[in-house]
Design an enzyme around this catalytic site. Structure first.
Site, PDB file in Angstrom:
ATOM      1  N   ASP A 113      -5.498  -3.169 -25.242  1.00 45.84           N
ATOM      2  CA  ASP A 113      -6.775  -3.418 -24.735  1.00 45.84           C
ATOM      3  C   ASP A 113      -7.433  -4.534 -25.319  1.00 45.84           C
ATOM      4  OD1 ASP A 113      -8.884  -3.551 -22.952  1.00 45.84           O
ATOM      5  OD2 ASP A 113      -9.742  -1.718 -23.095  1.00 45.84           O
ATOM      6  N   PHE A 162      -9.517  -0.393 -15.715  1.00 47.49           N
ATOM      7  CA  PHE A 162      -9.039   0.677 -16.229  1.00 47.49           C
ATOM      8  C   PHE A 162      -7.955   1.283 -15.388  1.00 47.49           C
ATOM      9  CE2 PHE A 162      -8.757   4.931 -17.830  1.00 47.49           C
ATOM     10  CZ  PHE A 162      -9.002   4.925 -19.139  1.00 47.49           C
TER      11      PHE A 162
HETATM   12  P1  IMP Z   1      -7.444  -0.850 -27.647  1.00 47.07           P
HETATM   13  O1  IMP Z   1      -7.856  -0.096 -29.209  1.00 47.07           O
HETATM   14  O2  IMP Z   1      -8.760  -1.265 -27.164  1.00 47.07           O
HETATM   15  O3  IMP Z   1      -6.561  -1.756 -27.644  1.00 47.07           O
HETATM   16  O4  IMP Z   1      -7.084   0.477 -26.754  1.00 47.07           O
HETATM   17  C1  IMP Z   1      -6.149   1.149 -26.858  1.00 47.07           C
HETATM   18  C2  IMP Z   1      -6.302   2.332 -26.561  1.00 47.07           C
HETATM   19  O5  IMP Z   1      -7.276   2.827 -25.251  1.00 47.07           O
HETATM   20  C3  IMP Z   1      -4.947   2.675 -25.650  1.00 47.07           C
HETATM   21  O6  IMP Z   1      -3.847   3.182 -26.714  1.00 47.07           O
HETATM   22  C4  IMP Z   1      -5.455   3.909 -24.583  1.00 47.07           C
HETATM   23  O7  IMP Z   1      -5.264   5.121 -25.348  1.00 47.07           O
HETATM   24  C5  IMP Z   1      -6.838   3.531 -24.313  1.00 47.07           C
HETATM   25  N1  IMP Z   1      -6.865   2.630 -23.260  1.00 47.07           N
HETATM   26  C6  IMP Z   1      -6.918   1.389 -22.966  1.00 47.07           C
HETATM   27  N2  IMP Z   1      -7.223   0.703 -21.679  1.00 47.07           N
HETATM   28  C7  IMP Z   1      -6.843   1.782 -21.107  1.00 47.07           C
HETATM   29  C8  IMP Z   1      -6.469   2.122 -19.598  1.00 47.07           C
HETATM   30  O8  IMP Z   1      -6.667   1.010 -18.714  1.00 47.07           O
HETATM   31  N3  IMP Z   1      -6.071   3.412 -19.180  1.00 47.07           N
HETATM   32  C9  IMP Z   1      -5.904   4.334 -20.354  1.00 47.07           C
HETATM   33  N4  IMP Z   1      -6.240   4.170 -21.409  1.00 47.07           N
HETATM   34  C10 IMP Z   1      -6.369   2.923 -21.803  1.00 47.07           C
END
Ligand code: IMP
Ligand code: MG
Length: 186
Positions: A113, A162
């Site tokens: 994300d 999400f």
């Molecule tokens: P980032 O650090 O923002 O890239 O987020 C990564 C982590 O956030 C992932 O490993 C997931 O655990 C959680 N995450 C991000 N987007 C989603 C989503 O749409 N659904 C479920 N978990 C998410």
């Protein structure tokens, strides 16, 4: 008549909505990625590092599409912060069992994300002197990354909603849906 907590939750609370990726789309793409990884690592079977908990589903499926004697390890990380947003502060809840020195490592992630979790993880793993370090991300959210990441294999680029299912959770639930759906009711 009694309405159980579960029934009430599934009626009004956060719940899976519109399907983003059907089971069949996922299966086809995982097959393609497996074939690509099989070609790229033909002379150098990688250590697959799964990032728990979300990656356990994609890890199990993609590993069986890689026709090489791969090995496995897992680590568990958790981002501090709310249930639907990453803060960039990452805690290692479970570290790898084996050292990475001299190994070809392929990290398998469920979703990127902001990219902050993966960014932290790659910096951490790079310090362990692997021979190579690459990433296979099942999902990458469009226009969301706040850091530049070297993602070698991407399953799908999806809009920044999400989503749940195929390993991804909301508050610990919905990981076992065989497809990917947007989360409704939040
Ligand atoms: P980032 O650090 O923002 O890239 O987020 C990564 C982590 O956030 C992932 O490993 C997931 O655990 C959680 N995450 C991000 N987007 C989603 C989503 O749409 N659904 C479920 N978990 C998410
Ligand atoms: Mg999560």
């Amino acid at each position: 008549m009694n309405t159980s907590v579960h029934e009430r939750e599934s009626a009004d609370g956060p719940r899976p909505g519109r399907i983003v990726l059907a089971e069949e789309d996922i299966r086809r793409r995982i097959g393609e990625l497996g074939a690509e990884i099989t070609r790229d690592y033909a002379h150098d079977p990688p250590l697959l590092v799964g990032v728990l908990k979300g990656a356990f589903v994609v890890m199990a499926d993609i590993a069986r599409e890689i026709r090489l004697p791969v090995t496995f390890d897992f680590m568990a990380v958790s981002s501090y912060g709310g249930a639907t947003h990453s803060s960039g502060v990452v805690r290692i809840l479970k570290d790898l069992d084996i050292g990475l020195e001299g190994r070809s490592v392929l990290v398998v992630e469920d979703v990127v994300d902001s990219g902050l979790t993966l960014h932290y993880l790659l910096r951490n793993l790079q310090m362990r002197s692997p021979r190579s370090l690459e990433v296979c991300a099942f999902l990458v959210k469009e226009s969301r990354q706040r850091v530049d990441l070297p993602i070698r294999y991407t399953g799908f680029e999806i809009p920044p909603d999400f989503v749940v299912g195929y390993g991804l959770d909301f508050d610990g639930r919905f990981r076992n849906l065989p497809h990917l759906a947007v989360l409704d009711g939040i």
